[in-house]
Design a protein around this motif. Sequence first.
Motif, PDB file in Angstrom:
ATOM      1  N   ILE A 104      13.687  -1.240  -1.458  1.00 37.86           N
ATOM      2  CA  ILE A 104      15.061  -1.514  -1.874  1.00 37.86           C
ATOM      3  C   ILE A 104      15.784  -2.399  -0.861  1.00 37.86           C
ATOM      4  O   ILE A 104      16.419  -3.401  -1.224  1.00 37.86           O
ATOM      5  CB  ILE A 104      15.838  -0.193  -2.070  1.00 37.86           C
ATOM      6  N   PHE A 105      15.703  -2.057   0.414  1.00 36.61           N
ATOM      7  CA  PHE A 105      16.525  -2.728   1.421  1.00 36.61           C
ATOM      8  C   PHE A 105      15.883  -3.988   1.996  1.00 36.61           C
ATOM      9  O   PHE A 105      16.591  -4.858   2.517  1.00 36.61           O
ATOM     10  CB  PHE A 105      16.869  -1.764   2.556  1.00 36.61           C
ATOM     11  N   CYS A 106      14.570  -4.107   1.913  1.00 42.66           N
ATOM     12  CA  CYS A 106      13.895  -5.268   2.519  1.00 42.66           C
ATOM     13  C   CYS A 106      13.501  -6.327   1.502  1.00 42.66           C
ATOM     14  O   CYS A 106      13.180  -7.451   1.881  1.00 42.66           O
ATOM     15  CB  CYS A 106      12.664  -4.815   3.296  1.00 42.66           C
ATOM     16  N   GLY A 107      13.500  -5.997   0.220  1.00 44.47           N
ATOM     17  CA  GLY A 107      13.189  -6.992  -0.797  1.00 44.47           C
ATOM     18  C   GLY A 107      11.696  -7.171  -1.032  1.00 44.47           C
ATOM     19  O   GLY A 107      10.858  -6.581  -0.358  1.00 44.47           O
ATOM     20  N   TYR A 108      11.402  -8.021  -2.025  1.00 45.01           N
ATOM     21  CA  TYR A 108       9.999  -8.293  -2.386  1.00 45.01           C
ATOM     22  C   TYR A 108       9.235  -8.871  -1.210  1.00 45.01           C
ATOM     23  O   TYR A 108       9.775  -9.706  -0.469  1.00 45.01           O
ATOM     24  CB  TYR A 108       9.939  -9.311  -3.534  1.00 45.01           C
ATOM     25  N   PRO A 109       7.936  -8.536  -1.040  1.00 47.57           N
ATOM     26  CA  PRO A 109       7.178  -7.475  -1.708  1.00 47.57           C
ATOM     27  C   PRO A 109       7.007  -6.247  -0.798  1.00 47.57           C
ATOM     28  O   PRO A 109       5.939  -5.647  -0.765  1.00 47.57           O
ATOM     29  CB  PRO A 109       5.835  -8.142  -1.962  1.00 47.57           C
ATOM     30  N   MET A 110       8.046  -5.888  -0.030  1.00 47.78           N
ATOM     31  CA  MET A 110       7.917  -4.828   0.960  1.00 47.78           C
ATOM     32  C   MET A 110       7.634  -3.464   0.347  1.00 47.78           C
ATOM     33  O   MET A 110       7.005  -2.608   0.972  1.00 47.78           O
ATOM     34  CB  MET A 110       9.172  -4.765   1.822  1.00 47.78           C
ATOM     35  N   GLY A 111       8.092  -3.239  -0.885  1.00 53.74           N
ATOM     36  CA  GLY A 111       7.776  -1.971  -1.539  1.00 53.74           C
ATOM     37  C   GLY A 111       6.283  -1.801  -1.725  1.00 53.74           C
ATOM     38  O   GLY A 111       5.709  -0.744  -1.419  1.00 53.74           O
ATOM     39  N   GLY A 112       5.622  -2.851  -2.229  1.00 50.57           N
ATOM     40  CA  GLY A 112       4.178  -2.793  -2.416  1.00 50.57           C
ATOM     41  C   GLY A 112       3.431  -2.743  -1.100  1.00 50.57           C
ATOM     42  O   GLY A 112       2.451  -2.009  -0.963  1.00 50.57           O
ATOM     43  N   LYS A 113       3.896  -3.510  -0.116  1.00 50.17           N
ATOM     44  CA  LYS A 113       3.225  -3.504   1.187  1.00 50.17           C
ATOM     45  C   LYS A 113       3.330  -2.139   1.858  1.00 50.17           C
ATOM     46  O   LYS A 113       2.347  -1.642   2.424  1.00 50.17           O
ATOM     47  CB  LYS A 113       3.832  -4.572   2.107  1.00 50.17           C
ATOM     48  N   THR A 114       4.511  -1.525   1.814  1.00 50.59           N
ATOM     49  CA  THR A 114       4.688  -0.228   2.455  1.00 50.59           C
ATOM     50  C   THR A 114       3.853   0.845   1.766  1.00 50.59           C
ATOM     51  O   THR A 114       3.257   1.699   2.435  1.00 50.59           O
ATOM     52  CB  THR A 114       6.170   0.182   2.449  1.00 50.59           C
ATOM     53  N   ALA A 115       3.790   0.804   0.432  1.00 54.03           N
ATOM     54  CA  ALA A 115       2.942   1.748  -0.299  1.00 54.03           C
ATOM     55  C   ALA A 115       1.487   1.587   0.119  1.00 54.03           C
ATOM     56  O   ALA A 115       0.766   2.584   0.342  1.00 54.03           O
ATOM     57  CB  ALA A 115       3.095   1.538  -1.803  1.00 54.03           C
ATOM     58  N   ALA A 116       1.034   0.329   0.245  1.00 57.33           N
ATOM     59  CA  ALA A 116      -0.344   0.080   0.665  1.00 57.33           C
ATOM     60  C   ALA A 116      -0.588   0.534   2.105  1.00 57.33           C
ATOM     61  O   ALA A 116      -1.631   1.122   2.417  1.00 57.33           O
ATOM     62  CB  ALA A 116      -0.680  -1.408   0.520  1.00 57.33           C
ATOM     63  N   ASP A 117       0.386   0.286   2.995  1.00 56.76           N
ATOM     64  CA  ASP A 117       0.243   0.700   4.393  1.00 56.76           C
ATOM     65  C   ASP A 117       0.187   2.223   4.515  1.00 56.76           C
ATOM     66  O   ASP A 117      -0.616   2.767   5.279  1.00 56.76           O
ATOM     67  CB  ASP A 117       1.412   0.168   5.223  1.00 56.76           C
ATOM     68  N   LEU A 118       1.040   2.915   3.773  1.00 56.54           N
ATOM     69  CA  LEU A 118       1.047   4.379   3.821  1.00 56.54           C
ATOM     70  C   LEU A 118      -0.266   4.942   3.314  1.00 56.54           C
ATOM     71  O   LEU A 118      -0.817   5.897   3.882  1.00 56.54           O
ATOM     72  CB  LEU A 118       2.213   4.926   2.993  1.00 56.54           C
ATOM     73  N   TYR A 119      -0.788   4.350   2.249  1.00 55.63           N
ATOM     74  CA  TYR A 119      -2.061   4.827   1.706  1.00 55.63           C
ATOM     75  C   TYR A 119      -3.223   4.492   2.640  1.00 55.63           C
ATOM     76  O   TYR A 119      -4.106   5.328   2.886  1.00 55.63           O
ATOM     77  CB  TYR A 119      -2.293   4.204   0.332  1.00 55.63           C
ATOM     78  N   ARG A 120      -3.226   3.288   3.194  1.00 56.12           N
ATOM     79  CA  ARG A 120      -4.303   2.871   4.082  1.00 56.12           C
ATOM     80  C   ARG A 120      -4.339   3.715   5.353  1.00 56.12           C
ATOM     81  O   ARG A 120      -5.411   4.010   5.889  1.00 56.12           O
ATOM     82  CB  ARG A 120      -4.147   1.390   4.438  1.00 56.12           C
ATOM     83  N   CYS A 140       4.768 -15.086  -9.052  1.00 54.20           N
ATOM     84  CA  CYS A 140       4.618 -15.329  -7.615  1.00 54.20           C
ATOM     85  C   CYS A 140       4.654 -14.022  -6.835  1.00 54.20           C
ATOM     86  O   CYS A 140       3.815 -13.786  -5.967  1.00 54.20           O
ATOM     87  CB  CYS A 140       5.712 -16.274  -7.133  1.00 54.20           C
ATOM     88  N   ILE A 141       5.617 -13.139  -7.146  1.00 51.28           N
ATOM     89  CA  ILE A 141       5.705 -11.858  -6.451  1.00 51.28           C
ATOM     90  C   ILE A 141       4.507 -10.982  -6.792  1.00 51.28           C
ATOM     91  O   ILE A 141       4.023 -10.215  -5.948  1.00 51.28           O
ATOM     92  CB  ILE A 141       7.023 -11.140  -6.814  1.00 51.28           C
ATOM     93  N   ALA A 142       4.002 -11.095  -8.028  1.00 51.63           N
ATOM     94  CA  ALA A 142       2.810 -10.321  -8.402  1.00 51.63           C
ATOM     95  C   ALA A 142       1.620 -10.717  -7.536  1.00 51.63           C
ATOM     96  O   ALA A 142       0.864  -9.851  -7.064  1.00 51.63           O
ATOM     97  CB  ALA A 142       2.494 -10.528  -9.884  1.00 51.63           C
ATOM     98  N   PHE A 143       1.447 -12.018  -7.310  1.00 50.47           N
ATOM     99  CA  PHE A 143       0.364 -12.474  -6.443  1.00 50.47           C
ATOM    100  C   PHE A 143       0.592 -12.027  -5.004  1.00 50.47           C
ATOM    101  O   PHE A 143      -0.359 -11.650  -4.302  1.00 50.47           O
ATOM    102  CB  PHE A 143       0.244 -13.997  -6.509  1.00 50.47           C
ATOM    103  N   GLN A 144       1.840 -12.080  -4.546  1.00 49.87           N
ATOM    104  CA  GLN A 144       2.139 -11.616  -3.194  1.00 49.87           C
ATOM    105  C   GLN A 144       1.829 -10.128  -3.042  1.00 49.87           C
ATOM    106  O   GLN A 144       1.257  -9.696  -2.037  1.00 49.87           O
ATOM    107  CB  GLN A 144       3.609 -11.884  -2.869  1.00 49.87           C
ATOM    108  N   THR A 145       2.213  -9.347  -4.044  1.00 51.46           N
ATOM    109  CA  THR A 145       1.940  -7.912  -4.005  1.00 51.46           C
ATOM    110  C   THR A 145       0.444  -7.643  -4.019  1.00 51.46           C
ATOM    111  O   THR A 145      -0.050  -6.774  -3.300  1.00 51.46           O
ATOM    112  CB  THR A 145       2.612  -7.214  -5.209  1.00 51.46           C
ATOM    113  N   LYS A 146      -0.287  -8.393  -4.837  1.00 50.17           N
ATOM    114  CA  LYS A 146      -1.741  -8.245  -4.867  1.00 50.17           C
ATOM    115  C   LYS A 146      -2.349  -8.515  -3.499  1.00 50.17           C
ATOM    116  O   LYS A 146      -3.280  -7.813  -3.061  1.00 50.17           O
ATOM    117  CB  LYS A 146      -2.328  -9.209  -5.908  1.00 50.17           C
TER     118      LYS A 146
END
Length: 314
Positions: free
Chosen positions: A88-104, A269-275
């Motif tokens: 929410i506060f950092c913008g695209y694609p930090m939500g996807g990156k943080t989810a991936a980091d937490l899982y990894r 573009c954001i979909a590719f970044q999230t991927k």
Amino acid sequence: MKQLLSYLSFTCFLLFLLLFPKTAAGYAKAGLMLWFNTLLPSMLPFMIFSGLLIKTGFLEKLLSFTRPFWKKAFGLTPLGGYGLLMGIFCGYPMGGKTAADLYRNRRISRQEACYLLTFSNHPGPAFLSSYLCTELLHREDLILPAYGILYLSSFLTSVLFRPFYSFSKDSAKDTKRKEASSAFSWGEALDTSIMDSFLSITKLGGYIILFSLFQGILQLLPWIPADLKCLLLGITEITTGTAAIAQQNWKLSLTFPLVLAFTASGGICIAFQTKSMLGETDLPLAPYLKGKLCTFLITLTLGILFVKIFKVII
């Protein structure tokens, strides 16, 4: 079919670079400046700080008392709630990156990470208020409605997808989390976070430049009607897409719901970044795509209802 599309895309980009070098350089420079002036200074510090918090295990202690709220409101663990806040506060694609980091880093389960991908990626607050409402639409009175519509649509998306991803509130235990303090010292965690963040931000820059070139290709296709071209730009990349829509002579009652919906979807573009942020995990992109399609439709509907009910837009 996938291979054919890859060959066609490669050919189009190559011809664009060879036949229109000056135009291609201009679009590439625009993408580079967008990355350098906006994304790099605003997102890189948050990437480093977030990675440091995750790797040192400090988040578990910091967020432990928020468990009841996240469970009742979003069906998340506290660390999953942290992933949502970063989105929410950092913008695209930090939500996807943080989810991936937490899982990894084994802080949340795979199910919770997939659930987070459906609704945790958001446009940054500055993008909504400063760029979308003030610069493009010239309507500061629409800032609060824009926030309300986008975040409500995200919440409704989480409600719709919650039954499909079951995980207990103690799912972090099921992931066999390792204690970060035993694996990383603060110095090691900082070094790793910096390197990971620079790699991620460089990937994002590459995608932004590529999609800037793609927008240049679209602009050179004369047989595509101007209105359709604006919609295609919105699907492709939200910054230039929403700008193109705002510049059309459409009524604001149509423009407002459209730019909100395309902003909520994030674009290809954001979909590719999230991927790319999911690259070092086994997390699929499908939950993100399904969630964004759902968010697009809900945002468009809420935007139209807002216009019809309150009648504040000419």
